[in-house]
Motif scaffolding. Structure first.
Motif, short mmCIF file in Angstrom:
data_model
loop_
_atom_site.label_atom_id
_atom_site.label_comp_id
_atom_site.label_asym_id
_atom_site.label_seq_id
_atom_site.Cartn_x
_atom_site.Cartn_y
_atom_site.Cartn_z
N TRP A 204 21.34 -33.16 97.73
CA TRP A 204 21.74 -32.31 98.87
C TRP A 204 21.33 -31.23 98.71
O TRP A 204 21.69 -30.45 97.12
CB TRP A 204 23.01 -32.59 99.19
CG TRP A 204 23.41 -33.78 99.96
CD1 TRP A 204 24.36 -35.14 99.47
CD2 TRP A 204 22.72 -34.75 101.63
NE1 TRP A 204 24.77 -35.98 100.26
CE2 TRP A 204 24.07 -35.46 101.14
CE3 TRP A 204 23.30 -32.70 102.05
CZ2 TRP A 204 24.72 -36.02 102.65
CZ3 TRP A 204 23.67 -34.25 103.30
CH2 TRP A 204 23.53 -34.96 103.34
N THR A 205 20.43 -30.26 99.39
CA THR A 205 20.33 -28.54 99.40
C THR A 205 20.69 -28.42 100.37
O THR A 205 20.43 -28.90 101.26
CB THR A 205 18.73 -28.77 99.12
OG1 THR A 205 18.52 -29.54 97.57
CG2 THR A 205 18.46 -27.43 98.90
N ASP B 270 18.04 -38.51 101.72
CA ASP B 270 16.60 -39.13 102.61
C ASP B 270 15.81 -38.29 103.46
O ASP B 270 14.19 -39.07 103.81
CB ASP B 270 17.41 -40.00 103.88
CG ASP B 270 17.74 -38.71 104.56
OD1 ASP B 270 18.41 -38.15 104.67
OD2 ASP B 270 18.38 -39.41 106.15
N GLY B 271 15.12 -37.12 103.02
CA GLY B 271 14.74 -36.05 103.28
C GLY B 271 14.39 -35.53 104.45
O GLY B 271 13.38 -34.85 105.42
N ARG B 272 15.69 -35.07 105.42
CA ARG B 272 15.21 -35.27 106.71
C ARG B 272 16.52 -33.55 106.62
O ARG B 272 17.09 -33.52 105.97
CB ARG B 272 16.44 -35.94 107.33
CG ARG B 272 17.41 -35.40 108.64
CD ARG B 272 16.53 -35.85 109.90
NE ARG B 272 15.68 -37.62 109.77
CZ ARG B 272 16.17 -37.76 110.72
NH1 ARG B 272 17.26 -37.34 111.78
NH2 ARG B 272 15.45 -38.88 111.07
N TRP B 273 16.05 -33.16 107.45
CA TRP B 273 15.89 -31.66 107.11
C TRP B 273 17.24 -31.31 108.63
O TRP B 273 16.80 -31.75 109.29
CB TRP B 273 14.66 -30.67 107.31
CG TRP B 273 13.79 -30.69 106.17
CD1 TRP B 273 13.93 -31.52 105.25
CD2 TRP B 273 13.12 -29.95 105.87
NE1 TRP B 273 12.93 -31.45 104.20
CE2 TRP B 273 11.89 -30.27 105.06
CE3 TRP B 273 12.06 -29.13 106.87
CZ2 TRP B 273 10.80 -30.22 104.52
CZ3 TRP B 273 10.50 -29.23 106.34
CH2 TRP B 273 10.27 -29.72 104.47
N ARG C 47 6.15 -27.31 110.92
CA ARG C 47 5.82 -27.41 110.52
C ARG C 47 5.64 -27.26 109.27
O ARG C 47 4.51 -27.60 109.08
CB ARG C 47 5.25 -25.37 110.43
CG ARG C 47 4.94 -24.98 112.12
CD ARG C 47 4.85 -23.20 112.65
NE ARG C 47 4.46 -23.30 111.40
CZ ARG C 47 2.71 -22.55 111.19
NH1 ARG C 47 2.46 -23.28 112.19
NH2 ARG C 47 2.37 -23.12 109.94
N VAL C 48 6.33 -26.57 107.99
CA VAL C 48 6.31 -26.79 106.92
C VAL C 48 6.55 -28.22 106.70
O VAL C 48 5.87 -28.74 105.84
CB VAL C 48 7.59 -27.12 106.22
CG1 VAL C 48 7.67 -26.26 104.70
CG2 VAL C 48 8.05 -25.15 106.73
N ALA C 49 8.00 -29.27 107.73
CA ALA C 49 7.87 -30.64 107.43
C ALA C 49 6.47 -31.39 107.68
O ALA C 49 6.78 -32.38 106.66
CB ALA C 49 8.79 -31.52 108.61
N ALA C 50 5.31 -31.14 108.26
CA ALA C 50 3.52 -31.80 108.15
C ALA C 50 3.54 -31.37 107.18
O ALA C 50 2.64 -32.97 107.24
CB ALA C 50 3.62 -30.91 109.59
N ARG C 51 3.73 -30.94 106.40
CA ARG C 51 3.21 -30.83 105.34
C ARG C 51 3.28 -31.22 103.50
O ARG C 51 3.25 -31.01 102.82
CB ARG C 51 2.18 -29.27 104.97
CG ARG C 51 1.21 -29.03 106.33
CD ARG C 51 0.69 -27.70 105.93
NE ARG C 51 1.35 -26.37 105.58
CZ ARG C 51 2.60 -25.67 106.33
NH1 ARG C 51 2.44 -25.69 107.91
NH2 ARG C 51 3.13 -24.56 105.83
N THR C 52 4.31 -31.89 104.17
CA THR C 52 5.25 -32.41 103.08
C THR C 52 6.09 -33.92 102.99
O THR C 52 6.65 -33.98 104.02
CB THR C 52 7.13 -31.25 102.94
OG1 THR C 52 6.68 -30.06 102.92
CG2 THR C 52 7.51 -31.96 101.79
N GLY D 274 6.79 -37.50 103.61
CA GLY D 274 8.60 -37.80 103.01
C GLY D 274 9.84 -36.88 103.74
O GLY D 274 10.59 -37.35 103.95
N ALA D 275 9.71 -35.74 104.40
CA ALA D 275 10.27 -35.08 105.02
C ALA D 275 10.60 -35.34 106.49
O ALA D 275 8.99 -35.52 106.88
CB ALA D 275 10.08 -33.27 104.72
#
Length: 387
Positions: free
Chosen positions: A142-143, A171-174, A210-215, A217-218
């Protein structure tokens, strides 16, 4: 343009000639006003307005410009509301995010991890935010990121956005967190305010994608966590708000925006929106950029009063609302509408013209059945008098 909103590298600063041109439009020594999510949501709701796209893209202070044009407007939060909102937000994210943990229903004795994003400029903070998001996703803990910085390209110009918070789950969900000071009474809040918050949050979700597309498991949640005071207390409560509809609209509308450099290239040489210039010069500069006024602008743009007055002066039907404009088809001014209703102009096969003539006939028939002295009836007004 649509691809730049969803994937690809972080948006870069405009090229040097464009930066110089935008600085000239703002005026000497004028600091650019950053685009925020609220402005982007309003811009997406009215993508046909080149005037707002250019002024926001150039970072022009529209409030100062409106005052210099003689149409000042009280816009934005009061100081009291601003302080109340800050105090409530501080409570929500205090104690290592304990309140947010409770609202999320998260079970973790250690609470949130709170990365330090530093105090760099917007580009640096955006880079640090992206790094913190990737690290949190890879670690699976958790962050909580408070006031992260997100980057989004809008009409060829970078915009830096600062949501209240973003939570990364194991679970990598933002998840975007919107903290508002308006109350949630009996688990329900004012629909107009919730709608505005949803449109604003959709911009953050778009930037996060945009960031999740390059991460690896996100993923980005399409339901944002809206945190408000419960009933008439200062105790935080929360509700999940689905923003898929707002996200789809915002993505489509932002993709339709004309690029800022294209709008700027069409302006006369020497055009500037410096509020220190004489009102006549400013008026000419503002009128050189096409606008798309609608009554909704009154709640979203500092130049709304100026644009409304000009729209009324031209007799534009948009002044009556977008729905009226849509119903009238090719009739663009009040004068055109009145002429069509009288039968003096317009194609009788046009459904809008036919409907207007039918309405005028019914009105005349109804008034003819009542003595004029009792009705005080007046003929259909001339265009010049229909303001």
């Amino acid at each position: 343009m649509s691809e730049s909103l969803d994937s690809g590298p972080p948006p870069q600063a405009p090229t040097t000639p464009l930066r110089q041109r935008l600085a000239e439009l703002r005026g000497p020594d004028a600091r650019p006003r950053p685009l925020d999510a609220r402005a982007l949501a309003a811009l997406a709701a009215n993508p046909g307005c080149d005037r707002r796209a250019l002024l926001d893209g150039a970072g022009v202070d529209k409030a100062a410009l409106a005052a210099a044009l003689g149409s000042p407007t009280a816009f934005g939060q009061s100081q009291f509301a601003f302080m109340r909102g800050n105090a409530f937000e501080a409570r929500v994210i205090s104690d290592g995010g304990a309140e947010l943990m409770r609202l999320l229903g998260a079970e973790s004795p250690g609470g949130f991890r709170l990365p330090d994003l530093g105090a760099a400029g917007p580009e640096g903070r955006a880079a640090r935010t992206a790094l913190a998001l990737r690290e949190a996703t890879a670690d699976g803990v958790w962050t909580l990121l408070t006031h992260p910085m997100l980057a989004l390209e809008v009409a060829g110009s970078p915009a830096y956005l600062e949501p209240d918070a973003v939570v990364v789950g194991p679970d990598g969900r933002w998840t975007v967190v919107e903290i508002k000071s308006f109350p949630m009474i009996d688990a329900s809040a004012d629909a107009a305010k919730v709608g505005a918050a949803a449109r604003q949050a959709a911009v953050y979700v778009l930037a996060l994608e945009r960031v999740a597309a390059r991460t690896g498991g996100a993923s980005v949640a399409h339901s944002v966590l809206l945190v408000c005071p419960k009933d008439f207390s200062n105790l935080p409560t929360a509700s999940a708000v689905d923003v898929r509809k707002q996200l789809s609209v915002t993505r489509r509308q932002l993709a339709r925006l004309t690029r800022v450099e294209d709008i700027a290239a069409a302006l006369p040489d020497g055009t500037t929106f410096d509020p220190e210039r004489p009102a006549e010069q400013l008026t000419a500069a503002v009128e050189s950029v096409p606008a798309a006024y609608a009554p909704e602008c009154l709640a979203a743009c500092e130049l709304a009063f100026h644009c409304r007055e000009r729209s009324r002066r031209r007799g534009a039907v948009e002044t009556l609302g977008r729905s009226v404009r849509g119903e009238l088809g090719g009739l663009r001014t009040v004068g055109d509408v009145l002429a069509a209703a009288r039968g003096a102009a317009g194609d009788p096969d046009d459904p809008a013209v036919a409907a207007l003539r039918r309405a005028a006939a019914l009105r005349a028939e109804a008034l003819a059945s009542v003595p004029a002295a009792r009705t005080g009836r007046q003929p259909l007004p001339e265009a010049a008098g229909c303001r």
